[in-house]
Motif scaffolding. Structure first.
Motif, short mmCIF file in Angstrom:
data_model
loop_
_atom_site.label_atom_id
_atom_site.label_comp_id
_atom_site.label_asym_id
_atom_site.label_seq_id
_atom_site.Cartn_x
_atom_site.Cartn_y
_atom_site.Cartn_z
N GLY A 160 0.84 -1.20 0.00
CA GLY A 160 0.00 0.00 0.00
C GLY A 160 0.86 1.24 0.00
N LYS A 161 1.80 1.31 0.95
CA LYS A 161 2.83 2.34 0.87
C LYS A 161 3.75 2.05 -0.31
CE LYS A 161 3.29 3.07 5.90
NZ LYS A 161 4.25 3.01 7.03
N ASN A 162 3.95 0.73 -0.56
CA ASN A 162 4.77 0.25 -1.68
C ASN A 162 6.22 0.72 -1.56
OD1 ASN A 162 2.35 -0.83 -2.65
ND2 ASN A 162 1.91 1.01 -3.85
N THR A 163 6.69 0.80 -0.33
CA THR A 163 8.09 1.14 -0.10
C THR A 163 8.90 -0.13 0.11
OG1 THR A 163 7.53 1.45 2.24
CG2 THR A 163 7.72 3.44 0.88
N CYS A 164 10.13 -0.12 -0.37
CA CYS A 164 11.01 -1.25 -0.16
C CYS A 164 11.32 -1.38 1.34
CB CYS A 164 12.30 -1.08 -0.95
SG CYS A 164 12.05 -0.93 -2.75
N PHE A 165 11.75 -2.55 1.74
CA PHE A 165 11.96 -2.85 3.16
C PHE A 165 13.36 -3.43 3.33
CE2 PHE A 165 11.83 -5.35 7.00
CZ PHE A 165 10.94 -4.68 7.85
N ALA A 166 14.13 -2.83 4.24
CA ALA A 166 15.50 -3.30 4.49
C ALA A 166 15.68 -3.59 5.97
CB ALA A 166 16.51 -2.25 4.04
N SER A 167 16.76 -4.27 6.30
CA SER A 167 17.05 -4.56 7.71
C SER A 167 18.53 -4.82 7.90
CB SER A 167 16.25 -5.79 8.17
OG SER A 167 16.71 -6.95 7.49
N ALA A 168 18.97 -4.65 9.13
CA ALA A 168 20.32 -5.06 9.52
C ALA A 168 20.28 -6.53 9.88
CB ALA A 168 20.79 -4.23 10.71
N THR A 234 23.77 -0.59 15.09
CA THR A 234 23.92 0.45 14.08
C THR A 234 24.44 -0.22 12.81
OG1 THR A 234 24.46 2.11 15.75
CG2 THR A 234 25.02 2.63 13.47
N HIS A 235 23.77 0.03 11.68
CA HIS A 235 24.17 -0.60 10.43
C HIS A 235 24.28 0.46 9.34
CE1 HIS A 235 24.90 -3.56 7.45
NE2 HIS A 235 24.34 -4.57 8.10
N ASN A 236 25.43 0.53 8.72
CA ASN A 236 25.66 1.50 7.64
C ASN A 236 25.17 1.00 6.29
OD1 ASN A 236 28.15 3.71 8.52
ND2 ASN A 236 27.75 1.98 9.86
N LEU A 237 24.92 -0.32 6.19
CA LEU A 237 24.53 -0.90 4.89
C LEU A 237 23.37 -1.88 5.02
CD1 LEU A 237 28.05 -1.73 3.38
CD2 LEU A 237 26.41 -0.12 2.42
N PRO A 238 22.23 -1.47 5.56
CA PRO A 238 21.10 -2.41 5.60
C PRO A 238 20.68 -2.79 4.19
CG PRO A 238 20.36 -0.18 6.09
CD PRO A 238 21.86 -0.13 6.05
N SER A 239 20.41 -4.05 4.00
CA SER A 239 20.14 -4.56 2.64
C SER A 239 18.65 -4.65 2.35
CB SER A 239 20.78 -5.95 2.49
OG SER A 239 20.61 -6.42 1.17
N PRO A 240 18.19 -4.05 1.23
CA PRO A 240 16.78 -4.17 0.85
C PRO A 240 16.42 -5.63 0.55
CG PRO A 240 17.86 -2.40 -0.37
CD PRO A 240 18.94 -3.19 0.30
N GLY A 241 15.35 -6.11 1.18
CA GLY A 241 14.89 -7.47 0.92
C GLY A 241 13.60 -7.48 0.13
N LEU A 242 12.61 -6.71 0.60
CA LEU A 242 11.33 -6.59 -0.09
C LEU A 242 11.41 -5.42 -1.07
CD1 LEU A 242 8.41 -7.79 -0.09
CD2 LEU A 242 7.79 -5.88 1.39
N ILE A 243 11.08 -5.67 -2.34
CA ILE A 243 11.30 -4.66 -3.37
C ILE A 243 10.05 -4.47 -4.22
CG2 ILE A 243 12.65 -4.09 -5.44
CD1 ILE A 243 14.98 -5.69 -4.12
N PHE A 244 9.62 -3.22 -4.28
CA PHE A 244 8.53 -2.81 -5.18
C PHE A 244 9.18 -2.07 -6.36
CE2 PHE A 244 6.51 -3.36 -1.11
CZ PHE A 244 5.22 -3.81 -1.40
N PRO A 245 9.34 -2.75 -7.48
CA PRO A 245 10.13 -2.16 -8.57
C PRO A 245 9.39 -1.06 -9.33
CG PRO A 245 9.96 -4.56 -8.76
CD PRO A 245 8.92 -4.12 -7.78
N ILE A 246 10.17 -0.11 -9.84
CA ILE A 246 9.68 0.86 -10.81
C ILE A 246 10.61 0.78 -12.03
CG2 ILE A 246 8.72 2.37 -9.03
CD1 ILE A 246 11.10 4.23 -9.43
N GLU A 247 10.19 1.42 -13.11
CA GLU A 247 10.93 1.32 -14.36
C GLU A 247 12.39 1.76 -14.21
OE1 GLU A 247 8.06 2.70 -13.91
OE2 GLU A 247 6.64 1.50 -15.09
N GLY A 248 12.61 2.78 -13.38
CA GLY A 248 13.96 3.28 -13.20
C GLY A 248 14.91 2.27 -12.58
N ASP A 249 14.37 1.32 -11.79
CA ASP A 249 15.21 0.28 -11.19
C ASP A 249 15.77 -0.65 -12.27
OD1 ASP A 249 14.49 1.33 -8.72
OD2 ASP A 249 12.78 -0.05 -8.52
#
Length: 332
Positions: A160-168, A234-249
């Protein structure tokens, strides 16, 4: 000499723009995605064993897969590999997940030999597939073991928000497998995985304790024990796991042709365009990363680094380390 000076100036200017120039936010709520989720993995060699014995069962147990289906989500599973026929023959009995069948796809990587270059091809394929079908995907690496309800939670908090989700996440030693049940139907509670990650840390994570005078906090992640059951991360590089793609990706990765940009330059773009949320709690989402890689202390540990939590001064480093995640382990 003059040419080198010009090149240096251009590089510095490019880094300045990358660190300081903002992009317009993308209105992701106006984009319509079907309740169609792909769980995708790229694996070959020993990582197929990790995938079929631990990674896939944990991601698809009742608290994740069936819980999402009860909310109306259609789940599809894809495994990308270098030898499709070999996988189908050897793991035939493992390709069914309940009523679902894992789709095995051959990677056509040409003459590429670097893992980061080979893994680019499946990423580009799933980006295009999701764009064509108005779907989204979870990037389940074969060395990733996620906790119960974690996949469900990240989807339910993002759709619904359609934002990607990352985590440490912590890297762990393969010794942890002695305490994890293969093909477990009941999965693993997040608090149990947190406890096990500190019991069986890979040395890269073991020495990420910021209370140590000499440590590995400069590698990206740091932790501090707050109480017997609570850690601040504290994480400087959390990795996106859930991805809502757009054309630019798709366009970006088609140019970059490098999978490793997913938690580097591309992560920076997600931040600048307001397309990413990062988990702040292991109760919401938690995973561990099985790490067979060797550890050479003289090369990895940095002296005089007590209380450090910085892994660099890139824009996304600075943003990601402005907040603290909380990991909670099961009572001892």
């Amino acid at each position: 000499m003059l040419i080198e000076k010009i090149k240096t100036k251009l590089i510095n200017f490019s880094q300045y723009l990358g660190n300081n120039a903002y992009l317009n936010p993308v209105d992701m709520r106006s984009r319509k995605y079907k309740k169609k989720l792909y769980i995708t993995t790229t694996a070959w060699g020993d990582y197929l064993e990790y995938y079929f014995n631990y990674s896939m069962p944990a991601a698809t147990n009742n608290s994740n897969l069936q819980a999402l289906e009860r909310e109306g989500f259609e789940i599809n599973i894809i495994l990308y590999t270098l030898n499709k026929d070999y996988v189908i023959k050897k793991y035939k009995s493992n390709l069914s997940v309940g009523s679902k069948q894992i789709e095995v796809r051959q990677i056509d990587s040409g003459n590429e030999t670097e893992i980061r270059k080979i893994a680019f091809f499946p990423l580009l394929d799933i980006l295009k597939k999701c764009l064509d079908e108005d779907a989204f995907f979870f990037n389940l690496t074969p060395d990733m073991i996620i906790g119960n309800s974690s996949l469900f939670n990240c989807v339910m908090s993002s759709y619904g928000k359609n934002t990607c989700f990352a985590s440490a996440h912590p890297r762990v030693s393969l010794n942890i497998l002695d305490e994890l049940e293969k093909k477990s139907n009941k999965g693993f509670e997040n608090s149990d995985l947190v406890a096990l990650s500190f019991k069986f840390p890979h040395d890269n994570f073991k020495f990420a304790n910021e209370d140590l005078e000499n440590n590995t906090t400069h590698k990206g992640i740091s932790y501090r024990k707050i109480s017997p059951t609570l850690y601040s991360i504290t994480h400087n590089l959390p990795s996106p796991g859930l991805i809502f793609p757009i054309e630019g990706d798709y366009e970006y990765f088609n140019r970059a042709r490098d999978y490793n940009m997913i938690d580097r330059e591309w992560m920076q773009t997600l931040i600048k365009t307001n397309r990413i949320k990062v988990s702040g709690s292991s109760d919401l989402f938690f995973n561990i990363e099985l790490t067979p890689a060797s550890f050479i202390a003289s090369e990895e540990i940095k002296d005089n680094a007590k209380y450090n939590d910085s892994a660099g001064d890139e824009f996304y480093h600075r943003v990601c380390r402005t907040f603290t995640s909380v990991w909670r382990q099961k009572n001892a």
